[in-house]
Design an enzyme around this catalytic site. Structure first.
Site, short mmCIF file in Angstrom:
data_model
loop_
_atom_site.label_atom_id
_atom_site.label_comp_id
_atom_site.label_asym_id
_atom_site.label_seq_id
_atom_site.Cartn_x
_atom_site.Cartn_y
_atom_site.Cartn_z
N SER A 156 44.31 39.61 48.87
CA SER A 156 43.67 39.18 47.63
C SER A 156 44.38 37.90 47.19
O SER A 156 45.50 37.63 47.64
CB SER A 156 43.86 40.27 46.57
OG SER A 156 43.55 39.79 45.28
N TYR A 197 48.51 46.46 41.58
CA TYR A 197 47.61 45.91 42.61
C TYR A 197 48.26 44.68 43.24
O TYR A 197 48.31 44.54 44.46
CB TYR A 197 46.29 45.56 41.93
CG TYR A 197 45.21 44.99 42.84
CD1 TYR A 197 44.42 45.83 43.63
CD2 TYR A 197 44.95 43.62 42.86
CE1 TYR A 197 43.42 45.31 44.43
CE2 TYR A 197 43.94 43.10 43.66
CZ TYR A 197 43.17 43.95 44.45
OH TYR A 197 42.18 43.43 45.24
#
Ligand SMILES: NC(=O)c1ccc[n+]([C@@H]2O[C@H](COP(=O)([O-])OP(=O)(O)OC[C@H]3O[C@@H](n4cnc5c(N)ncnc54)[C@H](O)[C@@H]3O)[C@@H](O)[C@H]2O)c1
Length: 274
Positions: A155, A168
């Site tokens: 990401s 995350y």
């Protein structure tokens, strides 16, 4: 003739969003595909988790290309379940050529506001899940003696500190380390390990109420969401489509990337250099 004719790909988180797109594109290129998804609710996620129907639909999309789909319900954080997935794959196909470690859950809050349970679970799915997936498959891949490609889905949060994404981002940064260590360990076996890092992508992991409110400062306004998301990019688009990420996955899945291991490819509309 597809570039992946005769190959077998295993995709986790394959029932929805990007994983479904990766599974379909790998099949279109000729691979038979093992589609793994948990198909059970997860209280740590602020977005929908796939159902058994979603997984069946994703498998149908693979079958529609003429390739074989093997859908399996399994939690990537469950070591025994992932070993079972690998056993079934070798029983049916006798090989694994490509792994896409894509399953994840997403949550938003200030870092100090996370519950311990959510902190642990996000890291468990996003980081430990990729370890359980590769841990189960690698010994069999080495034993088979075939070249392989492992693709981790990171990401923009794997490289930048993005507010509200504590566990995350920590997990995705951890995945960078896992990618590099596995690349170092597996080079001698001709198994390449690379990472694709998407920016905001048009799936329900992004397009949900809590995430929209983070982007808009609290407003339930889709136009404002798109404007705020566009402002994070150099290219004037709010988010990418799953197929944009699949293009990068296909690069790492095929011989086109035979010179790459330990690489990170940002598919981010310029997010990380803005
Ligand atoms: N959507 C975005 O904006 C975005 C941005 C950057 C990176 N990513 C990454 O892209 C990847 C795909 O996300 P997406 O956008 O398709 O989201 P998604 O929610 O559509 O797909 C995630 C899939 O993972 C599955 N899953 C969740 N927990 C699991 C578990 N324990 N075991 C097995 N499967 C599980 C879900 O059921 C779902 O099918 C993820 O790694 C995510 O972190 C997404």
């Amino acid at each position: 003739m597809g570039v992946l004719d005769g190959k077998v790909a295993l995709v986790t988180g394959a029932a929805l969003g990007q994983g479904r797109s990766h599974a379909r594109e790998l099949a279109r290129a000729g691979a038979d595909v093992v589609l793994v998804d948990v198909c059970a609710e997860d209280p740590a996620a602020i977005h929908p988790i796939a159902t058994s129907n979603d997984l069946a639909e994703a498998a149908d999309a693979v079958s529609a290309t003429g390739r074989t789909a093997l859908p399996i319900e399994a939690d990537v954080t469950d070591e025994a379940a992932m070993e079972h997935v690998v056993d079934r794959t070798y029983e049916q196909f006798g090989r694994i050529d490509v792994i896409v470690a894509n399953a994840a859950v997403f949550s938003v809050a200030r870092t100090w506001e996370y519950s311990r349970a959510t902190w642990d679970r996000v890291i468990e799915v996003c980081l430990t899940g990729a370890w359980c997936t590769t841990r189960a498959a690698i010994p069999r891949m080495i034993e088979a003696g075939l070249p392989g490609s492992i693709i981790m889905i990171g990401s923009t949060a794997a490289t930048k500190g993005i507010p509200n994404m504590g566990p995350y981002a920590a997990a995705k940064h951890g995945l960078v380390g896992l990618t590099k260590v596995l690349a170092a360990e597996l080079g001698e076996y001709d198994i390449r390990v690379n990472m694709v890092c998407p920016t905001s992508t048009n799936t329900t992991m992004l397009r949900n109420d809590p995430t929209r409110r983070i982007f808009t400062g609290g407003a339930d306004d889709d136009e404002l969401f798109a404007e705020a998301a566009t402002a994070t990019h150099l290219l004037q688009i709010p988010w990418l489509e799953p197929e944009d990420i699949s293009n990068a996955v296909m690069f790492f899945a095929t011989e086109a990337s035979r010179g790459c291991t330990g690489s990170m490819l940002n598919v981010d509309a310029g997010y990380t250099i803005k």
